[in-house]
Scaffold this active site. Structure first.
Site, short mmCIF file in Angstrom:
data_model
loop_
_atom_site.label_atom_id
_atom_site.label_comp_id
_atom_site.label_asym_id
_atom_site.label_seq_id
_atom_site.Cartn_x
_atom_site.Cartn_y
_atom_site.Cartn_z
N LYS A 42 0.81 -1.20 0.00
CA LYS A 42 0.00 0.00 0.00
C LYS A 42 0.85 1.26 0.00
CE LYS A 42 -3.05 -2.21 3.30
NZ LYS A 42 -3.58 -2.11 4.67
N GLU A 98 8.09 2.24 -5.47
CA GLU A 98 8.10 1.80 -4.07
C GLU A 98 8.20 3.04 -3.18
OE1 GLU A 98 7.56 -0.21 -1.79
OE2 GLU A 98 9.25 -1.49 -1.26
N ILE A 100 9.67 3.18 0.05
CA ILE A 100 10.95 3.30 0.72
C ILE A 100 11.74 2.00 0.59
CG2 ILE A 100 9.90 2.70 2.96
CD1 ILE A 100 11.94 4.71 4.23
N VAL A 101 13.02 2.13 0.32
CA VAL A 101 13.89 0.96 0.25
C VAL A 101 14.68 0.89 1.55
CG1 VAL A 101 15.76 -0.20 -0.96
CG2 VAL A 101 14.10 1.16 -2.24
N ASP A 102 14.54 -0.22 2.23
CA ASP A 102 15.23 -0.42 3.51
C ASP A 102 16.29 -1.49 3.29
OD1 ASP A 102 15.94 -0.68 6.13
OD2 ASP A 102 13.94 -1.00 6.90
N GLY A 104 15.92 -3.86 1.01
CA GLY A 104 15.84 -4.17 -0.40
C GLY A 104 15.35 -5.59 -0.70
N LYS A 130 17.07 4.35 2.10
CA LYS A 130 17.88 4.44 3.32
C LYS A 130 19.34 4.03 3.08
CE LYS A 130 14.33 3.93 6.86
NZ LYS A 130 13.74 3.05 7.89
N ASP A 158 3.48 3.88 6.64
CA ASP A 158 2.73 3.61 7.87
C ASP A 158 3.60 3.10 9.00
OD1 ASP A 158 3.18 0.99 6.60
OD2 ASP A 158 1.89 0.25 8.21
P1 IMP Z 1 12.76 -3.88 2.64
O1 IMP Z 1 12.27 -5.11 1.96
O2 IMP Z 1 13.52 -4.17 3.89
O3 IMP Z 1 13.50 -2.92 1.73
O4 IMP Z 1 11.48 -3.14 3.20
C1 IMP Z 1 10.77 -2.23 2.46
C2 IMP Z 1 9.40 -2.06 3.06
O5 IMP Z 1 9.48 -1.94 4.50
C3 IMP Z 1 8.81 -0.76 2.58
O6 IMP Z 1 8.01 -0.97 1.45
C4 IMP Z 1 8.00 -0.30 3.76
O7 IMP Z 1 6.72 -0.88 3.70
C5 IMP Z 1 8.71 -0.88 4.96
N1 IMP Z 1 9.58 0.12 5.59
C6 IMP Z 1 10.92 0.12 5.66
N2 IMP Z 1 11.38 1.22 6.31
C7 IMP Z 1 10.29 1.93 6.66
C8 IMP Z 1 10.10 3.19 7.34
O8 IMP Z 1 11.02 3.90 7.78
N3 IMP Z 1 8.81 3.58 7.51
C9 IMP Z 1 7.74 2.88 7.04
N4 IMP Z 1 7.88 1.70 6.40
C10 IMP Z 1 9.13 1.24 6.20
MG MG Z 2 5.19 -1.25 2.93
#
Ligand code: IMP
Ligand code: MG
Length: 173
Positions: A42, A98, A100-102, A104, A130, A158
């Site tokens: 979402k 997307e 945010i990329v955390d 990945g 990030k 969220d």
């Molecule tokens: P990844 O797979 O670890 O890159 O996570 C990405 C997903 O984690 C994003 O699509 C977000 O839904 C969620 N996410 C990661 N960091 C944050 C943040 O700082 N705030 C809100 N959602 C986050």
């Molecule tokens: Mg998300």
């Protein structure tokens, strides 16, 4: 609404300026071809709706909903689509959007799944990055902001499903 906000990280003007810049760059990068902008739900819903209005060329919009499994399932290599785009992907230029990329992890799995559908090209646009993305095997071609390593909410992002509607991006206490 659960936790309190700490500070505004990007206000509405910062965001609008960045989204306009991204829209321009995307328009330039795709001079021809069938462009399909695919929003990952979402979190991307507000960003995507603003972004497509700043891309001044023909395009189509569709969405993806990926399953939110725990870490174990992701690292075992599966991401399941709860909503699979009905739009044909083959031969199109796909831009995956997307919030945010955390780590990945989510994006890496999705990219592999989408590549198998034979698009003409496949790129990522993320509003926030990030740069902790040790697991991201694909470069993010279009990045909005290099985000601080804080938990961010608002503008679609969220915390436990709260704060998505806030028009700016803030960090949590
Ligand atoms: P990844 O797979 O670890 O890159 O996570 C990405 C997903 O984690 C994003 O699509 C977000 O839904 C969620 N996410 C990661 N960091 C944050 C943040 O700082 N705030 C809100 N959602 C986050
Ligand atoms: Mg998300």
């Amino acid at each position: 609404m659960g936790r309190a906000l700490k500070r505004v990280v990007y206000d509405e003007r910062d965001i609008a300026a960045k989204v306009a810049e991204l829209g321009q760059a995307i328009g330039k990068a795709y001079p021809d071809g069938d462009l399909l902008v695919l929003g990952l739900l979402k979190g991307s819903f507000i960003f995507l709706s603003d972004l497509v209005r700043q891309i001044h060329r023909p395009l189509q919009v569709d969405f993806l909903v990926a399953s939110s499994y725990g870490d174990n399932t992701f690292s075992s290599g599966n991401v399941r689509l709860l909503y699979d785009p009905e739009t044909e992907l083959e031969g199109k230029d796909i831009l995956l959007v997307e919030d945010i990329v955390d780590t990945g992890r989510t994006l890496t799995r999705l990219m592999e799944l989408l590549k198998a559908r034979n698009p003409r090209s496949l790129e990522i646009c993320a509003l926030l990055h990030k740069h902790l993305a040790t697991e991201l095997k694909y470069p993010v071609k279009f990045t909005g902001f290099d985000a601080p390593n804080e938990f961010l909410v608002g503008y679609g992002l969220d915390h436990a499903e709260n704060f998505r509607h806030i028009p700016y991006i803030a960090s949590l206490q």
